[in-house]
Write a protein that holds these residues in place. Structure first.
Motif, PDB file in Angstrom:
ATOM      1  N   PRO A 180     -22.919  -0.018 -23.588  1.00 42.40           N
ATOM      2  CA  PRO A 180     -23.909  -0.365 -23.638  1.00 42.40           C
ATOM      3  C   PRO A 180     -25.019  -1.039 -22.678  1.00 42.40           C
ATOM      4  O   PRO A 180     -24.308  -2.568 -23.138  1.00 42.40           O
ATOM      5  N   PRO A 181     -25.937  -1.579 -21.762  1.00 41.89           N
ATOM      6  CA  PRO A 181     -26.174  -2.654 -21.403  1.00 41.89           C
ATOM      7  C   PRO A 181     -27.583  -3.233 -22.327  1.00 41.89           C
ATOM      8  O   PRO A 181     -27.558  -2.633 -23.030  1.00 41.89           O
ATOM      9  N   VAL A 182     -27.681  -4.262 -21.828  1.00 42.64           N
ATOM     10  CA  VAL A 182     -28.543  -5.569 -23.323  1.00 42.64           C
ATOM     11  C   VAL A 182     -29.985  -4.892 -21.930  1.00 42.64           C
ATOM     12  O   VAL A 182     -30.067  -5.535 -20.790  1.00 42.64           O
ATOM     13  N   ILE A 183     -31.239  -4.494 -23.088  1.00 42.23           N
ATOM     14  CA  ILE A 183     -31.818  -3.954 -22.933  1.00 42.23           C
ATOM     15  C   ILE A 183     -32.811  -5.243 -22.987  1.00 42.23           C
ATOM     16  O   ILE A 183     -33.203  -5.983 -23.650  1.00 42.23           O
ATOM     17  N   GLY A 184     -33.935  -5.361 -21.378  1.00 44.91           N
ATOM     18  CA  GLY A 184     -34.788  -6.432 -21.376  1.00 44.91           C
ATOM     19  C   GLY A 184     -36.131  -6.574 -21.397  1.00 44.91           C
ATOM     20  O   GLY A 184     -36.155  -5.242 -21.947  1.00 44.91           O
ATOM     21  N   ALA A 185     -37.202  -7.147 -20.963  1.00 45.45           N
ATOM     22  CA  ALA A 185     -38.309  -7.162 -20.342  1.00 45.45           C
ATOM     23  C   ALA A 185     -38.156  -5.590 -19.802  1.00 45.45           C
ATOM     24  O   ALA A 185     -37.033  -5.155 -18.743  1.00 45.45           O
ATOM     25  N   ARG A 186     -39.585  -4.578 -19.958  1.00 44.56           N
ATOM     26  CA  ARG A 186     -39.515  -4.431 -19.242  1.00 44.56           C
ATOM     27  C   ARG A 186     -38.770  -3.204 -20.175  1.00 44.56           C
ATOM     28  O   ARG A 186     -38.593  -2.167 -18.617  1.00 44.56           O
ATOM     29  N   ARG A 187     -37.825  -3.027 -20.641  1.00 47.04           N
ATOM     30  CA  ARG A 187     -36.895  -1.414 -20.792  1.00 47.04           C
ATOM     31  C   ARG A 187     -36.036  -1.627 -19.822  1.00 47.04           C
ATOM     32  O   ARG A 187     -35.182  -0.777 -19.574  1.00 47.04           O
ATOM     33  N   VAL A 188     -35.576  -3.154 -18.791  1.00 46.06           N
ATOM     34  CA  VAL A 188     -34.695  -3.203 -17.758  1.00 46.06           C
ATOM     35  C   VAL A 188     -32.836  -3.219 -18.196  1.00 46.06           C
ATOM     36  O   VAL A 188     -32.974  -3.953 -19.051  1.00 46.06           O
ATOM     37  N   GLY A 189     -32.196  -2.471 -18.532  1.00 47.65           N
ATOM     38  CA  GLY A 189     -30.866  -3.239 -18.775  1.00 47.65           C
ATOM     39  C   GLY A 189     -30.362  -3.380 -17.867  1.00 47.65           C
ATOM     40  O   GLY A 189     -30.128  -3.435 -16.504  1.00 47.65           O
ATOM     41  N   HIS A 190     -29.394  -4.572 -18.695  1.00 49.17           N
ATOM     42  CA  HIS A 190     -28.492  -5.374 -17.814  1.00 49.17           C
ATOM     43  C   HIS A 190     -27.337  -5.747 -18.013  1.00 49.17           C
ATOM     44  O   HIS A 190     -26.536  -5.261 -19.758  1.00 49.17           O
ATOM     45  N   TYR A 191     -26.572  -6.051 -17.149  1.00 46.76           N
ATOM     46  CA  TYR A 191     -25.131  -5.417 -17.204  1.00 46.76           C
ATOM     47  C   TYR A 191     -24.871  -6.859 -16.768  1.00 46.76           C
ATOM     48  O   TYR A 191     -25.096  -7.812 -15.871  1.00 46.76           O
ATOM     49  N   GLY A 192     -23.477  -7.125 -17.533  1.00 50.03           N
ATOM     50  CA  GLY A 192     -22.411  -8.776 -17.190  1.00 50.03           C
ATOM     51  C   GLY A 192     -21.781  -8.463 -16.585  1.00 50.03           C
ATOM     52  O   GLY A 192     -20.635  -7.411 -16.043  1.00 50.03           O
ATOM     53  N   ARG A 193     -20.315  -9.588 -16.566  1.00 49.62           N
ATOM     54  CA  ARG A 193     -19.672  -9.332 -15.613  1.00 49.62           C
ATOM     55  C   ARG A 193     -17.703  -8.326 -16.402  1.00 49.62           C
ATOM     56  O   ARG A 193     -17.099  -7.698 -15.189  1.00 49.62           O
ATOM     57  N   ALA A 239     -16.212  -5.767 -14.536  1.00 53.62           N
ATOM     58  CA  ALA A 239     -14.252  -5.208 -14.783  1.00 53.62           C
ATOM     59  C   ALA A 239     -13.764  -4.457 -15.153  1.00 53.62           C
ATOM     60  O   ALA A 239     -13.106  -3.646 -15.256  1.00 53.62           O
ATOM     61  N   ARG A 240     -14.519  -4.101 -15.884  1.00 56.22           N
ATOM     62  CA  ARG A 240     -14.618  -2.609 -16.482  1.00 56.22           C
ATOM     63  C   ARG A 240     -14.300  -1.222 -15.318  1.00 56.22           C
ATOM     64  O   ARG A 240     -14.110  -0.441 -15.681  1.00 56.22           O
ATOM     65  N   LEU A 241     -15.318  -1.368 -14.516  1.00 49.99           N
ATOM     66  CA  LEU A 241     -15.759  -0.092 -13.562  1.00 49.99           C
ATOM     67  C   LEU A 241     -14.886  -0.210 -12.396  1.00 49.99           C
ATOM     68  O   LEU A 241     -14.110   1.022 -12.235  1.00 49.99           O
ATOM     69  N   PRO A 272     -12.629  -3.358 -27.720  1.00 49.37           N
ATOM     70  CA  PRO A 272     -14.831  -3.124 -27.015  1.00 49.37           C
ATOM     71  C   PRO A 272     -14.747  -4.447 -26.453  1.00 49.37           C
ATOM     72  O   PRO A 272     -15.372  -4.624 -25.783  1.00 49.37           O
ATOM     73  N   ASP A 273     -14.282  -5.477 -26.690  1.00 49.98           N
ATOM     74  CA  ASP A 273     -14.597  -6.571 -26.779  1.00 49.98           C
ATOM     75  C   ASP A 273     -13.600  -7.759 -25.357  1.00 49.98           C
ATOM     76  O   ASP A 273     -14.031  -8.776 -25.773  1.00 49.98           O
ATOM     77  N   LEU A 274     -13.615  -7.463 -24.938  1.00 46.56           N
ATOM     78  CA  LEU A 274     -12.473  -7.588 -23.613  1.00 46.56           C
ATOM     79  C   LEU A 274     -13.269  -8.110 -22.567  1.00 46.56           C
ATOM     80  O   LEU A 274     -13.928  -7.508 -22.722  1.00 46.56           O
ATOM     81  N   SER A 275     -12.471  -9.894 -22.787  1.00 48.38           N
ATOM     82  CA  SER A 275     -13.236 -10.578 -21.520  1.00 48.38           C
ATOM     83  C   SER A 275     -12.937  -9.991 -20.182  1.00 48.38           C
ATOM     84  O   SER A 275     -12.252  -9.199 -19.959  1.00 48.38           O
ATOM     85  N   GLU A 276     -14.047 -10.527 -19.505  1.00 46.38           N
ATOM     86  CA  GLU A 276     -13.692 -10.224 -17.679  1.00 46.38           C
ATOM     87  C   GLU A 276     -12.132 -10.524 -17.803  1.00 46.38           C
ATOM     88  O   GLU A 276     -11.612 -10.097 -16.826  1.00 46.38           O
ATOM     89  N   HIS A 277     -11.326 -11.539 -17.290  1.00 44.76           N
ATOM     90  CA  HIS A 277     -10.047 -11.952 -17.438  1.00 44.76           C
ATOM     91  C   HIS A 277      -9.032 -11.371 -17.671  1.00 44.76           C
ATOM     92  O   HIS A 277      -8.471 -10.478 -16.741  1.00 44.76           O
TER      93      HIS A 277
END
Length: 246
Positions: A38-51, A55-57, A82-87
Motif C-alpha cells: 500500500p502507498p503512504v497516505i499523506g495530506a488530503r488522503r493522497v497516496g504516495h508511492y516510492g521507487r 521497481a516492483r511494477l 516484503p522490504d526488498l529495495s529498489e536494487h
C-alpha cells in the motif's frame, strides 16, 4: 512529484502508472491482489508511492511479458521479503528476464515511448541507439520503426538518467559480456562433465532447471563483488583525502 522527509521522491498513483507504462486501474488491481504494498497516505488522503513500487511494477510486468500467469506471479512475489529495495527488485527482474531467449521487436516511436514509461526526447532515443537498445529500422522508408531489444529496454531507459556517456556504457557492456561468457563457458564445462553419463533428455531437463538458478547465483555473486569493489574504492579515496595536505 513530492519528496519524503528524507528527500526521496514520491509519486502519485497517476505518476506511478505513467512512469511504469501501465494504467491507474492496473496499479489499483495489483494493490488489491497484494502484489503491490500500500502507498503512504499523506495530506488530503493522497497516496504516495516510492521507487520500490516502481521497481516492483517493473518486475510484475516483466513476469507477465515472459508469459507467467497471475497466480504464478503471486506465488513468486509471496516468496520475496516484503522490504526488498529498489536494487534488489531490479536484480530479481534481471533473473526473470534471463529465463527467456533474447527478443528483438520492431515498434513505432509511440510504442517505444509507451514501453519506456515516458516520452523520450530525440536525444534520448539517439542515446538508446548508441547503446544498441533501440535502433531505427533501416528497412522502413519513413523511419518510424525501431528495432528494440526488449530485454534491455528498461535498463537502457534507467541508464539515461545516469551521468555516463554512451561510450562508457558500451565499454561496460563489452566488459560484462566478455567476463560473463567466460563464466558461462566454465560453468557449461563443469555441468557437461557432471552429466556426461546422462541421456540427452536428462541433460535438457537439468539445463532448464538449472538455468534460472545459475543466473541468480551469478547475479548475486556479481552484486556482492561490485559492492566490495565500490567499498574499497570509496574507503581508499577517503584515506587518500585524509592523507592529502589541507
Amino acid at each position: 512529484m513530492t519528496t519524503t522527509d528524507a528527500g526521496e521522491p514520491t509519486l502519485t498513483i497517476d505518476e506511478l502508472a505513467a512512469r511504469a507504462g501501465v494504467t491507474v486501474r492496473t496499479v489499483r488491481f495489483y494493490g488489491t491482489k497484494g502484489l503491490l504494498p500500500p502507498p503512504v497516505i499523506g495530506a488530503r488522503r493522497v497516496g504516495h508511492y516510492g521507487r520500490e513500487h516502481l521497481a516492483r511494477l517493473a518486475l510484475i510486468e516483466e513476469m507477465q511479458h515472459r508469459g507467467m500467469t497471475l497466480a504464478a506471479i503471486e506465488r513468486y512475489l509471496a516468496q520475496l521479503p516484503p522490504d526488498l529495495s529498489e536494487h534488489d527488485l531490479a536484480l530479481h527482474r534481471a533473473v526473470v528476464a534471463s529465463w527467456a531467449p533474447e527478443t528483438v521487436e520492431s515498434v513505432t516511436r509511440g510504442e517505444l515511448d509507451r514501453r519506456a514509461g515516458r516520452p523520450l526526447t530525440d536525444e534520448e532515443v539517439d542515446r538508446l541507439a548508441a547503446m544498441d537498445v533501440a535502433v531505427r529500422d533501416a528497412d522502413v522508408p519513413d523511419g518510424d520503426l525501431y528495432r528494440v531489444d526488449t530485454g534491455l529496454l528498461r535498463l537502457g531507459v534507467e541508464l539515461l538518467d545516469v551521468p555516463f556517456s554512451p561510450e562508457t556504457v558500451l565499454a561496460a557492456r563489452a566488459a560484462l559480456l566478455e567476463h560473463s561468457r567466460a563464466a558461462a563457458r566454465d560453468l557449461s564445462r563443469l555441468l557437461r562433465d557432471a552429466v556426461a553419463e546422462s541421456g540427452a533428455r536428462d541433460v535438457r531437463s537439468l539445463s532448464a532447471h538449472m538455468h534460472p538458478l545459475v543466473v541468480q547465483a551469478l547475479l548475486t555473486t556479481f552484486q556482492r563483488s561490485l559492492r566490495e569493489e565500490i567499498r574499497e574504492w570509496i574507503d581508499g579515496g577517503g584515506e587518500e583525502d585524509r592523507a592529502a595536505p589541507g
